[in-house]
Design a protein around this motif. Structure first.
Motif, PDB file in Angstrom:
ATOM      1  N   SER A  75       1.040  -1.053   0.006  1.00 35.14           N
ATOM      2  CA  SER A  75       0.175  -0.091   0.206  1.00 35.14           C
ATOM      3  C   SER A  75       0.641   1.419  -0.004  1.00 35.14           C
ATOM      4  CB  SER A  75      -0.927   0.071   1.212  1.00 35.14           C
ATOM      5  OG  SER A  75      -1.519   1.086   1.712  1.00 35.14           O
ATOM      6  N   ALA A  76       0.507   2.100  -1.621  1.00 34.71           N
ATOM      7  CA  ALA A  76       1.917   3.171  -1.207  1.00 34.71           C
ATOM      8  C   ALA A  76       0.821   4.421  -0.744  1.00 34.71           C
ATOM      9  CB  ALA A  76       1.764   3.670  -2.741  1.00 34.71           C
ATOM     10  N   LYS A  77      -0.174   4.517   0.240  1.00 33.20           N
ATOM     11  CA  LYS A  77      -1.169   5.167   1.227  1.00 33.20           C
ATOM     12  C   LYS A  77       0.066   6.234   1.611  1.00 33.20           C
ATOM     13  CE  LYS A  77      -2.559   3.193   4.997  1.00 33.20           C
ATOM     14  NZ  LYS A  77      -3.166   2.351   5.753  1.00 33.20           N
ATOM     15  N   ASN A  78       0.449   6.144   2.113  1.00 34.05           N
ATOM     16  CA  ASN A  78       1.813   6.926   2.573  1.00 34.05           C
ATOM     17  C   ASN A  78       2.775   7.675   1.640  1.00 34.05           C
ATOM     18  OD1 ASN A  78       0.333   6.173   5.239  1.00 34.05           O
ATOM     19  ND2 ASN A  78       2.033   4.278   5.573  1.00 34.05           N
ATOM     20  N   ILE A  79       2.766   7.846   0.286  1.00 34.11           N
ATOM     21  CA  ILE A  79       3.913   8.450   0.006  1.00 34.11           C
ATOM     22  C   ILE A  79       2.588   9.507  -0.802  1.00 34.11           C
ATOM     23  CG2 ILE A  79       4.788   8.203  -1.692  1.00 34.11           C
ATOM     24  CD1 ILE A  79       5.666   5.335  -1.687  1.00 34.11           C
ATOM     25  N   PRO A  80       2.538  10.610  -0.928  1.00 32.94           N
ATOM     26  CA  PRO A  80       1.886  11.429  -1.350  1.00 32.94           C
ATOM     27  C   PRO A  80       1.685  11.735  -2.675  1.00 32.94           C
ATOM     28  CG  PRO A  80       3.421  12.589  -0.152  1.00 32.94           C
ATOM     29  CD  PRO A  80       3.625  11.229  -0.122  1.00 32.94           C
ATOM     30  N   LEU A  81       1.377  11.651  -3.490  1.00 29.04           N
ATOM     31  CA  LEU A  81       0.601  11.783  -5.435  1.00 29.04           C
ATOM     32  C   LEU A  81       1.247  12.690  -5.959  1.00 29.04           C
ATOM     33  CD1 LEU A  81       0.672  10.765  -7.838  1.00 29.04           C
ATOM     34  CD2 LEU A  81      -1.376  10.279  -7.270  1.00 29.04           C
ATOM     35  N   PRO A  82       0.101  14.144  -5.036  1.00 30.32           N
ATOM     36  CA  PRO A  82       0.780  15.283  -5.220  1.00 30.32           C
ATOM     37  C   PRO A  82       2.147  16.023  -5.390  1.00 30.32           C
ATOM     38  CG  PRO A  82      -1.186  15.421  -3.868  1.00 30.32           C
ATOM     39  CD  PRO A  82      -0.639  13.779  -3.938  1.00 30.32           C
ATOM     40  N   PHE A  83       3.073  15.209  -4.225  1.00 31.61           N
ATOM     41  CA  PHE A  83       4.677  15.608  -4.499  1.00 31.61           C
ATOM     42  C   PHE A  83       5.518  15.208  -5.053  1.00 31.61           C
ATOM     43  CE2 PHE A  83       8.536  14.912  -2.094  1.00 31.61           C
ATOM     44  CZ  PHE A  83       8.988  16.139  -2.208  1.00 31.61           C
ATOM     45  N   ALA A  84       4.837  13.552  -5.550  1.00 33.78           N
ATOM     46  CA  ALA A  84       5.769  13.270  -6.538  1.00 33.78           C
ATOM     47  C   ALA A  84       5.389  13.259  -7.360  1.00 33.78           C
ATOM     48  CB  ALA A  84       5.398  11.306  -6.341  1.00 33.78           C
ATOM     49  N   LEU A  85       4.392  13.305  -7.676  1.00 30.57           N
ATOM     50  CA  LEU A  85       3.948  14.194  -9.710  1.00 30.57           C
ATOM     51  C   LEU A  85       4.769  16.197  -9.295  1.00 30.57           C
ATOM     52  CD1 LEU A  85       0.748  13.641  -9.854  1.00 30.57           C
ATOM     53  CD2 LEU A  85       2.347  12.514 -10.880  1.00 30.57           C
ATOM     54  N   ALA A  86       4.721  16.809  -8.371  1.00 31.22           N
ATOM     55  CA  ALA A  86       5.525  17.932  -8.611  1.00 31.22           C
ATOM     56  C   ALA A  86       6.920  17.958  -8.635  1.00 31.22           C
ATOM     57  CB  ALA A  86       4.834  19.228  -7.430  1.00 31.22           C
ATOM     58  N   SER A  87       7.225  16.766  -7.669  1.00 27.11           N
ATOM     59  CA  SER A  87       8.727  16.524  -7.773  1.00 27.11           C
ATOM     60  C   SER A  87       9.380  16.482  -8.875  1.00 27.11           C
ATOM     61  CB  SER A  87       9.278  16.412  -6.595  1.00 27.11           C
ATOM     62  OG  SER A  87       9.040  14.912  -6.895  1.00 27.11           O
ATOM     63  N   THR A  88       8.757  15.508  -9.922  1.00 27.29           N
ATOM     64  CA  THR A  88       9.216  14.725 -10.804  1.00 27.29           C
ATOM     65  C   THR A  88       9.203  15.577 -12.024  1.00 27.29           C
ATOM     66  OG1 THR A  88       7.830  12.689 -10.199  1.00 27.29           O
ATOM     67  CG2 THR A  88       8.903  13.255 -12.773  1.00 27.29           C
ATOM     68  N   VAL A  89       7.937  16.705 -12.653  1.00 27.46           N
ATOM     69  CA  VAL A  89       8.294  17.151 -13.415  1.00 27.46           C
ATOM     70  C   VAL A  89       9.370  18.397 -12.847  1.00 27.46           C
ATOM     71  CG1 VAL A  89       6.690  19.531 -13.911  1.00 27.46           C
ATOM     72  CG2 VAL A  89       5.742  17.281 -13.718  1.00 27.46           C
ATOM     73  N   ASN A  90       8.905  19.256 -11.683  1.00 30.03           N
ATOM     74  CA  ASN A  90      10.521  20.363 -11.103  1.00 30.03           C
ATOM     75  C   ASN A  90      12.109  19.528 -11.856  1.00 30.03           C
ATOM     76  OD1 ASN A  90      11.538  22.011 -10.044  1.00 30.03           O
ATOM     77  ND2 ASN A  90      11.314  21.414  -7.654  1.00 30.03           N
ATOM     78  N   THR A  91      11.947  18.314 -11.250  1.00 33.25           N
ATOM     79  CA  THR A  91      13.605  17.298 -11.067  1.00 33.25           C
ATOM     80  C   THR A  91      13.627  17.478 -12.674  1.00 33.25           C
ATOM     81  OG1 THR A  91      12.717  15.504 -10.905  1.00 33.25           O
ATOM     82  CG2 THR A  91      14.248  16.964  -9.067  1.00 33.25           C
ATOM     83  N   LEU A  92      12.720  16.856 -13.668  1.00 34.00           N
ATOM     84  CA  LEU A  92      12.953  16.737 -14.532  1.00 34.00           C
ATOM     85  C   LEU A  92      13.153  17.648 -15.571  1.00 34.00           C
ATOM     86  CD1 LEU A  92      12.968  14.919 -17.409  1.00 34.00           C
ATOM     87  CD2 LEU A  92      10.235  15.401 -17.473  1.00 34.00           C
ATOM     88  N   LEU A  93      12.469  19.325 -15.444  1.00 40.33           N
ATOM     89  CA  LEU A  93      13.168  20.381 -16.356  1.00 40.33           C
ATOM     90  C   LEU A  93      14.634  21.337 -15.354  1.00 40.33           C
ATOM     91  CD1 LEU A  93       9.282  21.670 -15.459  1.00 40.33           C
ATOM     92  CD2 LEU A  93      10.098  21.198 -17.967  1.00 40.33           C
ATOM     93  N   TRP A  94      14.403  20.917 -14.425  1.00 38.99           N
ATOM     94  CA  TRP A  94      15.679  21.817 -13.809  1.00 38.99           C
ATOM     95  C   TRP A  94      16.939  20.610 -13.768  1.00 38.99           C
ATOM     96  CZ3 TRP A  94      17.477  26.001 -12.788  1.00 38.99           C
ATOM     97  CH2 TRP A  94      16.682  26.897 -11.843  1.00 38.99           C
ATOM     98  N   SER A  95      16.656  19.566 -14.913  1.00 39.80           N
ATOM     99  CA  SER A  95      17.480  18.205 -15.100  1.00 39.80           C
ATOM    100  C   SER A  95      17.910  19.476 -16.904  1.00 39.80           C
ATOM    101  CB  SER A  95      17.384  16.577 -15.096  1.00 39.80           C
ATOM    102  OG  SER A  95      17.190  16.789 -13.454  1.00 39.80           O
ATOM    103  N   VAL A  96      16.806  18.690 -17.018  1.00 47.25           N
ATOM    104  CA  VAL A  96      16.913  18.909 -18.208  1.00 47.25           C
ATOM    105  C   VAL A  96      17.477  20.666 -19.177  1.00 47.25           C
ATOM    106  CG1 VAL A  96      15.798  20.127 -20.600  1.00 47.25           C
ATOM    107  CG2 VAL A  96      15.041  18.370 -19.650  1.00 47.25           C
ATOM    108  N   SER A  97      17.039  21.917 -18.281  1.00 45.62           N
ATOM    109  CA  SER A  97      17.649  23.172 -17.909  1.00 45.62           C
ATOM    110  C   SER A  97      19.771  23.322 -17.779  1.00 45.62           C
ATOM    111  CB  SER A  97      16.355  23.739 -17.522  1.00 45.62           C
ATOM    112  OG  SER A  97      17.639  24.771 -17.010  1.00 45.62           O
ATOM    113  N   GLY A  98      19.600  22.022 -17.060  1.00 45.13           N
ATOM    114  CA  GLY A  98      21.365  22.056 -16.113  1.00 45.13           C
ATOM    115  C   GLY A  98      21.567  20.992 -17.548  1.00 45.13           C
TER     116      GLY A  98
END
Length: 91
Positions: free
Chosen positions: A21-44
């Motif tokens: 059960s992944a109920k303790n892993i916050p989905l909105p945070f996981a999605l936001a951090s994926t988009v954030n790190t992807l964009l910064w990685s590409v930019s970097g």
């Protein structure tokens, strides 16, 4: 510092796998951090060519993707048992 922020929900990874059960892993945070790190990685990598920008964000991207994989595998763990569903009585 940012890698610790992105990896912090992985502290419950063992519990999520044991309880399936992944109920303790916050989905909105996981999605936001994926988009954030992807964009910064590409930019970097492409625009800045700065190791100090893309390397920590690639590590954060790996952690974020791992969170999304666990969430997609186990979900919230709140599945109904179809064998125990009561059917309405007909007259």
């Amino acid at each position: 510092f940012c890698v610790i922020l992105f990896a912090s929900p992985l502290s419950v990874l063992k519990e999520a796998i044991m309880t399936k059960s992944a109920k303790n892993i916050p989905l909105p945070f996981a999605l936001a951090s994926t988009v954030n790190t992807l964009l910064w990685s590409v930019s970097g990598v492409i625009a800045l060519r700065d190791f100090n920008v893309y390397f920590p964000n690639l590590l954060g991207l790996a952690c974020s993707v791992a969170q999304l994989v666990v969430i997609s595998m186990y979900g919230s763990g709140e599945k109904k048992n179809t064998s125990e569903v009561e059917l309405p009585l007909t007259r």
